[in-house]
Design an enzyme around this catalytic site. Structure first.
Site, PDB file in Angstrom:
ATOM      1  N   ASP A  14      54.016  87.917  30.200  1.00  0.00           N
ATOM      2  CA  ASP A  14      52.960  87.835  31.197  1.00  0.00           C
ATOM      3  C   ASP A  14      53.119  88.998  32.166  1.00  0.00           C
ATOM      4  OD1 ASP A  14      50.861  86.978  32.695  1.00  0.00           O
ATOM      5  OD2 ASP A  14      51.827  85.186  33.494  1.00  0.00           O
ATOM      6  N   GLU A 109      48.495  88.901  28.914  1.00  0.00           N
ATOM      7  CA  GLU A 109      49.526  87.999  28.424  1.00  0.00           C
ATOM      8  C   GLU A 109      49.364  87.737  26.933  1.00  0.00           C
ATOM      9  OE1 GLU A 109      49.410  83.878  29.725  1.00  0.00           O
ATOM     10  OE2 GLU A 109      47.360  84.142  30.462  1.00  0.00           O
TER      11      GLU A 109
END
EC number: 2.7.7.7
Length: 365
Positions: A14, A109
């Protein structure tokens, strides 16, 4: 039981405040300053906020007006999606150096299955460290990572040591990790659901685990089964490199509320053009057209129509959206309109059969 789970080594990467970090990277004058991407203008909505801005409570999906009140020194920057896509492609190229099993969730992500990886490295944790180091050295941005036996736990873990950190939840640590976890940290439990759980005495994973599957089904509907299993470490969803798109959409927020359908037709045409462009670019078509209407009091309404054939043509899309607009009287003046198309002509892949195998607690992570 946890011992019935498939053996996988999953990494969730992420990026840290991705859009804002890209802007700060490209413009050194913005580094260390509170910035918001998007949100400018009278009715703007923020797409992303730097960590400096988040300290003041500024966050994505917040109105620019409110953000400016929370942080008087906030700097608004226009979104530059072409640039974000460019950087995202470079990041994914790094991912593919390690595995072909990459499932992007968005520009910032993705899940990676490194159970069998191109480097022959048995440690998913070390692979995550190496990927994060490469993203920093080759691109100039920081990323956080979560590493565990399935996608659910990896995603929860990636938020644990943000920004620029990582957390590994080894197989033997999974149950204890989930039991002590605040229910708000469970992926899939939003603000409304969390409040409902609080009212029922569910504050942690352990509290959730003590509820029967019948109880959860009764109070949380079809999500009950999901909550029952994930709190026990059971989440068998595989990393899917080619995620099947379920819908395409576009929407517009207006600088001034619109009170007549006549004034909305021009806006609908623009939105229909964008949806059609995205459909043709993706080489897909769909049958179900949905019109999204957000009123000035922020109430939301959707109207849908399913056609007997697949469409991507902007004229048919626009005419269908018009029919939905005139279908019934508007409740109030309108601040946002959106068009989405679903029921796409993408052949669904056959669900792979899940095989249960024993988890080796000494499995190297």
């Amino acid at each position: 039981m946890l011992t019935d789970l498939p053996i996988r080594k999953i990494i969730h990467i992420d990026m840290d405040a991705f859009y804002a970090s890209v802007e700060q990277m490209d413009n050194p004058d913005l580094k260390g300053k509170p910035i918001a991407v998007g949100g400018g203008g009278k009715r703007g909505v923020i797409s992303a906020a730097s960590y400096e801005a988040r300290k003041f409570g500024v966050k994505s999906a917040m109105s620019g007006n409110l953000a400016a009140k929370l942080c008087p020194d906030l700097i608004f920057v226009k979104t530059n999606f072409d640039r974000y896509i460019e950087i995202s492609k470079k990041i994914r190229k790094i991912f593919f150096d390690y595995t072909d099993l990459v499932e992007p969730l968005s520009l910032d992500e993705a899940y990676l299955d490194v159970t069998k990886n191109k480097k022959g490295n048995p440690s998913a944790s070390k692979i995550a460290e190496e990927i994060r180091a490469r993203i920093l050295n080759e691109i100039g941005l920081t990323a956080s990572a979560g590493i565990s036996i399935n996608k659910f736990i990896a995603k929860v873990a990636s938020d644990y040591n943000k920004p620029n950190g990582q957390k590994t939840v080894n197989p033997e640590e999974v149950i204890a990790f989930l039991e002590q976890l605040d229910i708000r940290k469970f992926y899939g439990v939003g603000k409304v659901t969390a409040e409902k759980m609080y009212q029922k005495g569910i504050f942690t994973g352990l509290d959730l685990k003590q509820k029967s599957i019948d109880y959860l089904d009764k109070h949380f509907g079809k999500s009950g089964h999901y909550y029952y299993h994930v709190v026990r470490g059971i989440h068998n969803s595989e990393v899917k490199p080619n995620r099947i798109r379920k819908s395409l959409a576009a929407e517009r927020t207006f600088s001034e509320n619109l009170s007549s359908e006549v004034f909305m037709l021009e806006k609908l045409e623009q939105i229909a053009n964008e949806v059609s462009r995205r459909l043709n670019k993706s080489k897909v078509a769909g049958k179900t057209v949905t019109l999204k209407i957000k009123y000035s009091d922020f109430t939301l309404q959707t109207r849908s129509k399913t056609l007997p054939y697949f469409i991507s043509d902007r004229n048919i899309l626009l005419e269908t959206a018009k029919d939905l607009l005139f279908q019934e009287t508007l409740n109030n003046s309108v601040r946002l309109l959106g068009i989405s198309i679903s029921n796409l002509n993408i052949e669904l892949s056959k669900k792979s059969e899940q095989k249960s195998v024993s988890v080796q607690l000494k499995f190297e992570f």
